[in-house]
Design a protein around this motif. Structure first.
Motif, PDB file in Angstrom:
ATOM      1  N   LEU A 199      51.667   1.331  63.891  1.00 52.75           N
ATOM      2  CA  LEU A 199      50.699   0.499  63.180  1.00 52.75           C
ATOM      3  C   LEU A 199      51.335  -0.840  62.818  1.00 52.75           C
ATOM      4  N   VAL A 200      50.597  -1.927  62.995  1.00 52.05           N
ATOM      5  CA  VAL A 200      51.116  -3.280  62.810  1.00 52.05           C
ATOM      6  C   VAL A 200      50.500  -3.932  61.568  1.00 52.05           C
ATOM      7  N   TYR A 201      51.379  -4.493  60.730  1.00 51.37           N
ATOM      8  CA  TYR A 201      50.976  -5.266  59.547  1.00 51.37           C
ATOM      9  C   TYR A 201      51.500  -6.701  59.708  1.00 51.37           C
ATOM     10  N   GLU A 202      50.883  -7.628  58.983  1.00 49.49           N
ATOM     11  CA  GLU A 202      51.380  -9.014  58.960  1.00 49.49           C
ATOM     12  C   GLU A 202      51.380  -9.538  57.534  1.00 49.49           C
ATOM     13  N   ILE A 224      56.081  -9.699  60.746  1.00 47.74           N
ATOM     14  CA  ILE A 224      55.325  -8.649  61.417  1.00 47.74           C
ATOM     15  C   ILE A 224      56.031  -7.323  61.140  1.00 47.74           C
ATOM     16  N   GLU A 225      55.312  -6.401  60.538  1.00 50.48           N
ATOM     17  CA  GLU A 225      55.889  -5.098  60.197  1.00 50.48           C
ATOM     18  C   GLU A 225      55.278  -4.027  61.091  1.00 50.48           C
ATOM     19  N   LEU A 226      56.138  -3.305  61.777  1.00 50.22           N
ATOM     20  CA  LEU A 226      55.700  -2.236  62.665  1.00 50.22           C
ATOM     21  C   LEU A 226      56.111  -0.901  62.058  1.00 50.22           C
ATOM     22  N   GLN A 227      55.134  -0.126  61.639  1.00 49.68           N
ATOM     23  CA  GLN A 227      55.393   1.215  61.110  1.00 49.68           C
ATOM     24  C   GLN A 227      55.316   2.197  62.269  1.00 49.68           C
ATOM     25  N   THR A 246      62.146   3.905  60.488  1.00 52.81           N
ATOM     26  CA  THR A 246      60.714   4.170  60.630  1.00 52.81           C
ATOM     27  C   THR A 246      59.880   2.896  60.547  1.00 52.81           C
ATOM     28  N   VAL A 247      60.518   1.809  60.120  1.00 53.76           N
ATOM     29  CA  VAL A 247      59.834   0.516  59.993  1.00 53.76           C
ATOM     30  C   VAL A 247      60.702  -0.562  60.631  1.00 53.76           C
ATOM     31  N   ILE A 248      60.088  -1.415  61.429  1.00 54.64           N
ATOM     32  CA  ILE A 248      60.766  -2.572  62.019  1.00 54.64           C
ATOM     33  C   ILE A 248      60.036  -3.821  61.562  1.00 54.64           C
TER      34      ILE A 248
END
Length: 288
Positions: free
Chosen positions: A187-190, A208-211, A221-223
């Protein structure tokens, strides 16, 4: 080139060598490491048009940008050492190199040798930052996540995607993260953030946060990624997907090691060892 097990063996096999083996080693040990950088740069400038002519219909990975993936390659401990130290388990480290790879044309376009094996990769980036220019998109891992490196790319007009380190550059949040969508891995957050630098002041960035659906090999678990790509043409999902292109340079290193014998462990002097790494880089550039 790896055709002989050692430089000494190659010299012995060459019957017409007009100098002593000692003189040969002295020459290699005092080779200027900038020579190999010039060899790589000159080769890619000459071979670029050739590659384009061979693949005229191949589209760029990122429209409007030249992709530049930078990563470090650390040479292994050297087998060459003084006789009293040959039974000592800790072998000497001959150095490392920063390599810039263009995956679209399959060429190593720059290499920066570093004689200090313990120097951090980010500390050696200044000459590569000076070569950055508008129209390039640089992709790098968290080893290059400092204020100076992204700010240097921004100052030179280059775009970048760099994985954020836990402690640096510690940007200031400008809003709360919001969900943008999904990619294959999660899942992608910004989130809007900014980075305060001495030269540029406040530099606006996108975080950009990739869970991840599955943890990485390191257990992450998060990039989190930092980028200055424009929101008008690149979505958060686009940036998360583009970062995965970084692994292409790892594939190049593996190909260099397996097919071209990229490192000569019998050369322990930093100049010699780095030269012995750079020549196969030049070969893989020319072999394309």
């Amino acid at each position: 080139m790896g055709l002989r097990p050692s430089l000494h063996a190659a010299a012995k096999a060459y019957a017409n060598l007009p100098v002593s083996v000692t003189a040969l080693y002295d020459k290699i040990n005092h080779a200027d490491i900038n020579v190999i950088r010039a060899l790589i740069q000159g080769s890619q400038y000459r071979l670029g048009p050739v590659m384009h002519a061979m693949q005229p219909t191949q589209a760029a990975s990122v429209e409007g940008y030249r992709l530049c993936i930078v990563d470090g390659n650390h040479l292994p401990a050297s087998e060459k050492r003084l006789k009293p130290l040959r039974q000592f388990r800790g072998a000497a480290l001959p150095g490392h190199s920063l390599v810039v790879y263009d995956p679209d044309c399959g060429l190593v376009i720059d290499i920066l040798p570093c004689e200090d094996a313990h120097a951090q990769e980010r500390a050696c980036m200044a000459p590569l930052l000076e070569r950055a220019q508008p129209g390039e998109l640089w992709i790098a891992d968290r080893n290059f996540s400092t204020k100076s490196v992204p700010a240097g790319w921004h100052r030179r007009g280059s775009a970048f995607i760099v994985r954020e380190h836990r402690r640096t550059p510690n940007p200031t949040a400008g809003g709360t993260p919001h969900v943008c969508g999904r990619v294959d891995t999660g899942l992608v957050y910004e989130q809007s953030v900014s980075m305060n630098t001495k030269e540029e002041g406040q530099v606006p960035l996108r975080r950009i946060e990739l869970q991840l659906d599955k943890p990485t090999d390191d257990g992450d678990t998060v990039i989190r990624l930092l980028s200055n790509l424009p929101t008008s043409t690149f979505s958060a999902e686009d940036i998360a997907t583009l970062y995965r292109r970084r692994w292409r340079i790892e594939n190049m290193f593996q190909r260099l090691e397996s097919a071209l014998n990229s490192e000569m462990t019998t050369l322990g002097h930093p100049h010699a060892a780095l030269l012995a790494f750079g020549v196969p880089c030049w070969r893989i550039t020319c072999s394309q």
